[in-house]
Scaffold this motif. Structure first.
Motif, PDB file in Angstrom:
ATOM      1  N   GLU A   1       4.490   1.977   1.752  1.00 29.76           N
ATOM      2  CA  GLU A   1       5.743   2.197   0.884  1.00 29.76           C
ATOM      3  C   GLU A   1       6.124   3.859   1.370  1.00 29.76           C
ATOM      4  O   GLU A   1       7.615   3.720   1.638  1.00 29.76           O
ATOM      5  CB  GLU A   1       5.014   2.514  -0.528  1.00 29.76           C
ATOM      6  N   ARG A   2       5.677   4.509   1.798  1.00 26.35           N
ATOM      7  CA  ARG A   2       6.022   5.921   2.345  1.00 26.35           C
ATOM      8  C   ARG A   2       6.836   5.812   3.487  1.00 26.35           C
ATOM      9  O   ARG A   2       7.936   6.130   3.740  1.00 26.35           O
ATOM     10  CB  ARG A   2       4.979   6.992   2.357  1.00 26.35           C
TER      11      ARG A   2
ATOM     12  N   SER B   1       0.989  -1.324  -0.042  1.00 31.13           N
ATOM     13  CA  SER B   1      -0.143   0.114   0.049  1.00 31.13           C
ATOM     14  C   SER B   1       0.862   1.286  -0.039  1.00 31.13           C
ATOM     15  O   SER B   1       1.899   1.172   0.503  1.00 31.13           O
ATOM     16  CB  SER B   1      -0.899  -0.134   1.188  1.00 31.13           C
ATOM     17  N   PRO B   2       0.186   2.404  -0.431  1.00 31.01           N
ATOM     18  CA  PRO B   2       1.173   3.571  -0.575  1.00 31.01           C
ATOM     19  C   PRO B   2       1.637   3.999   0.772  1.00 31.01           C
ATOM     20  O   PRO B   2       2.487   4.702   1.219  1.00 31.01           O
ATOM     21  CB  PRO B   2       0.193   4.535  -1.087  1.00 31.01           C
ATOM     22  N   ASP B   3       0.530   3.912   1.757  1.00 34.40           N
ATOM     23  CA  ASP B   3       1.143   4.185   3.449  1.00 34.40           C
ATOM     24  C   ASP B   3       2.232   3.431   3.571  1.00 34.40           C
ATOM     25  O   ASP B   3       3.155   4.127   4.415  1.00 34.40           O
ATOM     26  CB  ASP B   3      -0.374   4.018   4.174  1.00 34.40           C
TER      27      ASP B   3
ATOM     28  N   GLY C   1      -0.650  -3.376   5.089  1.00 38.63           N
ATOM     29  CA  GLY C   1      -1.494  -2.459   4.185  1.00 38.63           C
ATOM     30  C   GLY C   1      -2.553  -3.238   3.207  1.00 38.63           C
ATOM     31  O   GLY C   1      -3.311  -2.549   2.581  1.00 38.63           O
TER      32      GLY C   1
ATOM     33  N   THR D   1       9.967   3.720   2.989  1.00 44.66           N
ATOM     34  CA  THR D   1      11.165   4.707   2.112  1.00 44.66           C
ATOM     35  C   THR D   1      11.698   5.355   3.352  1.00 44.66           C
ATOM     36  O   THR D   1      12.838   5.562   3.440  1.00 44.66           O
ATOM     37  CB  THR D   1      10.453   5.366   1.363  1.00 44.66           C
TER      38      THR D   1
ATOM     39  N   ASP E   1     -10.767   2.103  -0.162  1.00 48.43           N
ATOM     40  CA  ASP E   1      -9.750   1.824  -1.547  1.00 48.43           C
ATOM     41  C   ASP E   1      -8.703   0.738  -1.113  1.00 48.43           C
ATOM     42  O   ASP E   1      -8.001   0.669  -1.707  1.00 48.43           O
ATOM     43  CB  ASP E   1      -8.877   3.067  -1.780  1.00 48.43           C
TER      44      ASP E   1
ATOM     45  N   SER F   1       6.825  -5.787   4.394  1.00 46.38           N
ATOM     46  CA  SER F   1       6.399  -5.373   3.236  1.00 46.38           C
ATOM     47  C   SER F   1       4.932  -5.795   2.825  1.00 46.38           C
ATOM     48  O   SER F   1       4.045  -5.702   1.886  1.00 46.38           O
ATOM     49  CB  SER F   1       7.286  -6.008   2.116  1.00 46.38           C
TER      50      SER F   1
END
Length: 254
Positions: free
Chosen positions: A6-7, A2-4, A129, A10, A160, A126
């Motif tokens: 991944e942010r 999920s983008p959350d 999410g 990172t 989503d 990983s």
């Protein structure tokens, strides 16, 4: 991913600040092992135990020592804030811990728990999410709760978030134990784990709602699993610890 997630990952990877908002830190000792818990909810049964300096369901977790091999792989489906995952890494001495948790409010705290205990080398973050089901679908949302964060259900058609089969998410993983606590979606999660479970016969720890018990017992029989122990803490569900018939004799001999 999920983008959350991944942010967040990172930021961790490149050493950027990842701030914990309004978090209280509890330092304690469990089985002569130093443990730190991050908590941010007052009316939550898991975090209430963490505030007391102990794991939630600590007595039941101790029972896993006879079934889980040191250095093994622990998969935590419905990981919430990481109670079982932390226990696996710190007390059971797992070599790899893979938490699966769709709720941002929960997995953000889980990541803080991993970081404050210096467990980045043990955890694979990983898989956060997303939720698990028997097929890939989008459009889920998390139920909002002001207490009992772990009781939040995934609501179809209201957001989503994505659910995926566990076989796809865990491709290449050889689990020694899979814990499943998915608020009534356990049969769908098991259906999506068909290949993983059939190939590796891991120990299973599954929370089962009363309404799903008949289907669950039928699934266990069809897959040659036997119930090693059952614990009921709440009126509406039970925790079942299962082992494959091929290992039942070894466990009984211990």
């Amino acid at each position: 991913m999920s983008p959350d997630v991944e942010r967040i990952l990172t930021k961790i990877k490149f050493g950027k600040p990842f701030r914990a908002h309004d978090v209280t830190i509890i330092h304690t000792l469990v089985d002569e092992t130093r443990v730190s818990f991050c908590v941010d909810m007052e009316n939550d049964p898991i975090q209430r135990n963490h505030r007391r300096g102990q794991f939630y369901e600590q007595k039941e977790l101790k029972d896993l020592k006879r079934l889980f091999p040191e250095g093994g792989t622990f998969v935590d489906i419905g990981a919430n804030v990481g109670n079982h995952s932390l226990y696996a890494a710190l007390i059971l001495k797992a070599g790899k811990v893979i938490p699966v948790e769709p709720n941002l409010l929960a997995f953000r705290l889980l990541i803080h728990n991993v970081l404050i205990n210096r467990l980045e080398h043990v955890f694979d973050l990983s898989k956060l999410g997303v939720g698990l089901s028997e097929k890939a679908e989008q459009g889920y949302a998390m139920q909002k709760r002001e207490r009992n964060l772990g009781g939040a259900k995934m609501l179809p058609g209201e957001g989503d978030l994505m659910v995926v089969p566990g076989d796809a998410l865990l491709a290449g993983v050889t689990p020694d134990l899979i814990k499943i606590d998915v608020e009534g979606m356990e049969m769908m999660a098991l259906a999506g784990l068909e290949d993983t479970i059939s190939s590796h016969n891991p120990v299973l720890l599954v929370e089962v709602d009363n309404e799903n018990e008949d289907a669950f017992f039928a699934w266990a029989e069809a897959h040659d699993y036997v119930i090693d122990k059952t614990v009921q803490r709440y009126r509406l569900n039970k925790n079942h610890l299962l082992i494959h018939k091929s290992q039942a004799g070894d466990v009984a001999a211990e």
